[in-house]
Design a protein around this motif. Sequence first.
Motif, PDB file in Angstrom:
ATOM      1  N   MET A 214      11.844  23.191  -4.607  1.00 62.82           N
ATOM      2  CA  MET A 214      12.307  24.474  -5.111  1.00 62.82           C
ATOM      3  C   MET A 214      13.044  24.360  -6.438  1.00 62.82           C
ATOM      4  SD  MET A 214      13.671  26.139  -1.545  1.00 62.82           S
ATOM      5  CE  MET A 214      13.996  27.716  -2.333  1.00 62.82           C
ATOM      6  N   SER A 215      13.435  23.161  -6.841  1.00 66.12           N
ATOM      7  CA  SER A 215      14.230  23.020  -8.055  1.00 66.12           C
ATOM      8  C   SER A 215      13.401  23.330  -9.289  1.00 66.12           C
ATOM      9  CB  SER A 215      14.793  21.598  -8.153  1.00 66.12           C
ATOM     10  OG  SER A 215      15.432  21.436  -9.404  1.00 66.12           O
ATOM     11  N   PRO A 216      13.867  24.243 -10.161  1.00 64.76           N
ATOM     12  CA  PRO A 216      13.122  24.547 -11.384  1.00 64.76           C
ATOM     13  C   PRO A 216      13.279  23.475 -12.451  1.00 64.76           C
ATOM     14  CG  PRO A 216      15.164  25.800 -11.334  1.00 64.76           C
ATOM     15  CD  PRO A 216      15.082  25.058 -10.023  1.00 64.76           C
ATOM     16  N   LEU A 217      14.148  22.464 -12.211  1.00 66.35           N
ATOM     17  CA  LEU A 217      14.381  21.447 -13.226  1.00 66.35           C
ATOM     18  C   LEU A 217      13.339  20.334 -13.198  1.00 66.35           C
ATOM     19  CD1 LEU A 217      18.249  21.040 -12.807  1.00 66.35           C
ATOM     20  CD2 LEU A 217      17.033  22.505 -14.414  1.00 66.35           C
ATOM     21  N   LEU A 218      12.556  20.264 -12.114  1.00 65.38           N
ATOM     22  CA  LEU A 218      11.630  19.148 -11.980  1.00 65.38           C
ATOM     23  C   LEU A 218      10.410  19.334 -12.871  1.00 65.38           C
ATOM     24  CD1 LEU A 218      11.613  18.317  -8.181  1.00 65.38           C
ATOM     25  CD2 LEU A 218      12.998  17.371  -9.994  1.00 65.38           C
ATOM     26  N   SER A 219       9.995  18.243 -13.495  1.00 65.18           N
ATOM     27  CA  SER A 219       8.792  18.269 -14.313  1.00 65.18           C
ATOM     28  C   SER A 219       7.616  17.636 -13.600  1.00 65.18           C
ATOM     29  CB  SER A 219       9.043  17.533 -15.633  1.00 65.18           C
ATOM     30  OG  SER A 219       9.348  16.170 -15.385  1.00 65.18           O
ATOM     31  N   ALA A 220       7.872  16.790 -12.602  1.00 69.96           N
ATOM     32  CA  ALA A 220       6.786  16.104 -11.899  1.00 69.96           C
ATOM     33  C   ALA A 220       7.301  15.623 -10.556  1.00 69.96           C
ATOM     34  CB  ALA A 220       6.286  14.920 -12.722  1.00 69.96           C
ATOM     35  N   ILE A 221       6.369  15.266  -9.689  1.00 64.36           N
ATOM     36  CA  ILE A 221       6.696  14.692  -8.387  1.00 64.36           C
ATOM     37  C   ILE A 221       6.444  13.196  -8.465  1.00 64.36           C
ATOM     38  CG2 ILE A 221       6.108  14.662  -5.950  1.00 64.36           C
ATOM     39  CD1 ILE A 221       5.284  17.556  -6.186  1.00 64.36           C
ATOM     40  N   GLU A 222       7.461  12.398  -8.187  1.00 68.09           N
ATOM     41  CA  GLU A 222       7.349  10.955  -8.265  1.00 68.09           C
ATOM     42  C   GLU A 222       7.861  10.328  -6.981  1.00 68.09           C
ATOM     43  OE1 GLU A 222       9.440   9.540 -11.629  1.00 68.09           O
ATOM     44  OE2 GLU A 222       8.104  10.460 -13.108  1.00 68.09           O
ATOM     45  N   SER A 223       7.296   9.195  -6.624  1.00 65.03           N
ATOM     46  CA  SER A 223       7.796   8.434  -5.480  1.00 65.03           C
ATOM     47  C   SER A 223       9.141   7.818  -5.846  1.00 65.03           C
ATOM     48  CB  SER A 223       6.799   7.339  -5.102  1.00 65.03           C
ATOM     49  OG  SER A 223       5.560   7.905  -4.741  1.00 65.03           O
ATOM     50  N   PRO A 224       9.948   7.449  -4.852  1.00 63.19           N
ATOM     51  CA  PRO A 224      11.212   6.782  -5.162  1.00 63.19           C
ATOM     52  C   PRO A 224      10.986   5.584  -6.070  1.00 63.19           C
ATOM     53  CG  PRO A 224      11.131   7.359  -2.848  1.00 63.19           C
ATOM     54  CD  PRO A 224       9.783   7.682  -3.406  1.00 63.19           C
ATOM     55  N   PRO A 225      11.778   5.434  -7.116  1.00 61.46           N
ATOM     56  CA  PRO A 225      11.523   4.387  -8.113  1.00 61.46           C
ATOM     57  C   PRO A 225      11.983   3.013  -7.626  1.00 61.46           C
ATOM     58  CG  PRO A 225      13.512   5.564  -8.676  1.00 61.46           C
ATOM     59  CD  PRO A 225      12.954   6.242  -7.454  1.00 61.46           C
ATOM     60  N   ALA A 226      11.576   2.004  -8.350  1.00 65.21           N
ATOM     61  CA  ALA A 226      12.066   0.650  -8.103  1.00 65.21           C
ATOM     62  C   ALA A 226      13.536   0.566  -8.512  1.00 65.21           C
ATOM     63  CB  ALA A 226      11.234  -0.367  -8.881  1.00 65.21           C
ATOM     64  N   ILE A 227      14.311  -0.189  -7.769  1.00 67.05           N
ATOM     65  CA  ILE A 227      15.723  -0.357  -8.107  1.00 67.05           C
ATOM     66  C   ILE A 227      15.866  -1.137  -9.402  1.00 67.05           C
ATOM     67  CG2 ILE A 227      17.922  -1.270  -7.269  1.00 67.05           C
ATOM     68  CD1 ILE A 227      16.743  -1.019  -4.431  1.00 67.05           C
ATOM     69  N   TRP A 228      15.063  -2.161  -9.542  1.00 65.03           N
ATOM     70  CA  TRP A 228      15.073  -2.998 -10.742  1.00 65.03           C
ATOM     71  C   TRP A 228      13.648  -3.036 -11.276  1.00 65.03           C
ATOM     72  CZ3 TRP A 228      17.981  -8.322 -11.008  1.00 65.03           C
ATOM     73  CH2 TRP A 228      17.997  -8.774 -12.342  1.00 65.03           C
ATOM     74  N   PRO A 229      13.248  -2.040 -12.058  1.00 60.29           N
ATOM     75  CA  PRO A 229      11.859  -1.985 -12.533  1.00 60.29           C
ATOM     76  C   PRO A 229      11.553  -3.125 -13.495  1.00 60.29           C
ATOM     77  CG  PRO A 229      13.181  -0.307 -13.603  1.00 60.29           C
ATOM     78  CD  PRO A 229      14.055  -0.921 -12.553  1.00 60.29           C
ATOM     79  N   THR A 230      10.279  -3.441 -13.587  1.00 63.87           N
ATOM     80  CA  THR A 230       9.855  -4.522 -14.483  1.00 63.87           C
ATOM     81  C   THR A 230      10.093  -4.163 -15.946  1.00 63.87           C
ATOM     82  OG1 THR A 230       7.612  -3.592 -14.427  1.00 63.87           O
ATOM     83  CG2 THR A 230       8.125  -5.358 -12.868  1.00 63.87           C
ATOM     84  N   SER A 231      10.204  -2.864 -16.249  1.00 67.85           N
ATOM     85  CA  SER A 231      10.436  -2.430 -17.628  1.00 67.85           C
ATOM     86  C   SER A 231      11.890  -2.562 -18.059  1.00 67.85           C
ATOM     87  CB  SER A 231       9.989  -0.978 -17.803  1.00 67.85           C
ATOM     88  OG  SER A 231      10.698  -0.125 -16.905  1.00 67.85           O
ATOM     89  N   ALA A 232      12.798  -2.834 -17.101  1.00 67.74           N
ATOM     90  CA  ALA A 232      14.216  -2.943 -17.443  1.00 67.74           C
ATOM     91  C   ALA A 232      14.460  -4.208 -18.257  1.00 67.74           C
ATOM     92  CB  ALA A 232      15.061  -2.966 -16.175  1.00 67.74           C
ATOM     93  N   PRO A 233      15.390  -4.158 -19.205  1.00 65.45           N
ATOM     94  CA  PRO A 233      15.672  -5.360 -20.021  1.00 65.45           C
ATOM     95  C   PRO A 233      16.263  -6.477 -19.166  1.00 65.45           C
ATOM     96  CG  PRO A 233      17.282  -3.629 -20.444  1.00 65.45           C
ATOM     97  CD  PRO A 233      16.214  -3.006 -19.607  1.00 65.45           C
ATOM     98  N   SER A 234      16.026  -7.690 -19.598  1.00 64.56           N
ATOM     99  CA  SER A 234      16.546  -8.858 -18.879  1.00 64.56           C
ATOM    100  C   SER A 234      18.060  -8.919 -18.988  1.00 64.56           C
ATOM    101  CB  SER A 234      15.928 -10.136 -19.432  1.00 64.56           C
ATOM    102  OG  SER A 234      16.220 -10.262 -20.816  1.00 64.56           O
TER     103      SER A 234
END
Length: 562
Positions: A299-319
């Motif tokens: 119901m939130s009008p702020l959402l732009s897309a539906i996504e699954s819960p993200p990774a806690i430490w994604p591979t894109s995060a800096p080392s």
Amino acid sequence: MASIPLAISRASTFHHLDDDVLLELVSYLHWFNLANLSTTCRRMRIICIPALFSTASIRAQCLSSRTVNALPEQARFCVRTLRLNGFFDRPYPESGLTRLPPAPKRVTEDIESRAAANLSTIIHSMPHLETVIIDSPYRFYRWLGRNPPTVGVPFDVLMVILRASDIRQMIVNRILYHEDDFIPETPHLPLHIPRIKSFRYVLPTYREGTRAYDAEAAVLKLIIPPLGGSVTTLHLPTENAPFHEMSLCEWPALQELALEGEHLALAGVTPTPYISFLARMPHLRRLRLHIADVHRAPMSPLLSAIESPPAIWPTSAPSMSKPPLQALEELTVSHPRVDDQLWGQLPPSLRNVRLRSWPYHRSLEHLGEGRNFPLAGTTLCWSSPHVPSSKLSHIITSYRESCNVTKLELEYHTNDKESTLLETVAAAFPALQRLTLSRNDDHKGTKAAWADIIDVAEALRGLHDLCSVRMFIGWNKEREIGLGAFDGAPAEVQTEAASMREQEPDVAIWCLELIARVFVRVLGPAIEFVDLAYPGTEWCWIRFRPNDLDMRMREERLVPWW
């Protein structure tokens, strides 16, 4: 009738107990019994007053009155917990299902400032006050079947509580700030909140309506970052939590963090990885991430897309130069992902791990049945998909060899890789003492029900320190426990099943008892109890304890498993 001897030692009478002993005894009494005991004599009144008035409750509506009734002076010195119940008086009442236009901001500010001033007076009159609890006001309205007013806590009231010099803990069990409330202005000087040790903002899990809005997000951005220097326990809903601001602060004292709610993909906002603020919590010991999986448009009008819960430490995060979370002892992650870097960086201090869905799959089914939540379930946009056992096996394989996990909970979908998963658990966590398995088997298998359970017990044979097993069997209706459940089992097992069938008329009970016996026999005498559940037990755990004399199992029915 026997007479009571007169020569009773005076030291054995109630009045000759020390005050410390009496204070401990009265702490276990209900307030009604405390009130009666306090009327017996002067000494009992002095003993009971600290327990009677340790918690004080005030109706939030009364705070906006011209005068507020105060407790007696003697009682005010005993109050350690203050509860604010009900709704705060706001100038825009509801008319049926239609909300009236809000009053001018000047009128609102006058009412809120009066409530804040009265609350400040009350707090300063209680020198030993440590905890403020803002309770949920919705129970009475739900009981009446009416729609409750949807208002939050005035911003001035929040500031009075947070800035009080003696308050160490704040608990909010309701909407902190509503979407119709005024968005507070950013102060010219940063807020200074140096003394709060625990801030728990816990919303009802299955609340309906908009869950993310600008007003509450603005409030949390103002009050959460200043807590960083002192807070040790922090619970927040994920929808409005200021993750970006949290990643800019240091959290040197934080030991427990719990995040619960939906993962939001906000329009025009780059999501902040969880690891960016977790890395600034060097002494974090307990981390609980209950992130729901959104399966349809919320119901939130702020959402732009539906996504699954993200990774806690994604591979894109800096080392990172220094490994984070090196003090972590307890970890709970819902809907874990294989591509998360966290699994290979867990510290040796980790002792308790839970990898599960949130909410439990069965709890959502129960909600949809409408049995205890008549107003919920209609607009809830969550799902709790079962994690395949092969996916969990990949995750556990990534764990460090130095992990000394002693408690483990896994929720998964059974498939042909279940034995591999359990063998991986036994190899990765040799020091495991308590294991919980929530198995979900929704497909029609070819093996008999007994074969599934004997495979589980055999796969765990290498865990020599295991003290307890808790397992939701997860058989579907086609494979429900029955007289044929043990077809194909070893001959001695079938003989034992026939003997138990004569003693116990309930088929499910003796079948579960036989399963518990097999676990004790396979895993060794170190097993203290086995908890089993499946749909036929009304979704409640049944605990079986081995008896040292004849290996009979003592049944003990526990609470619903989800």
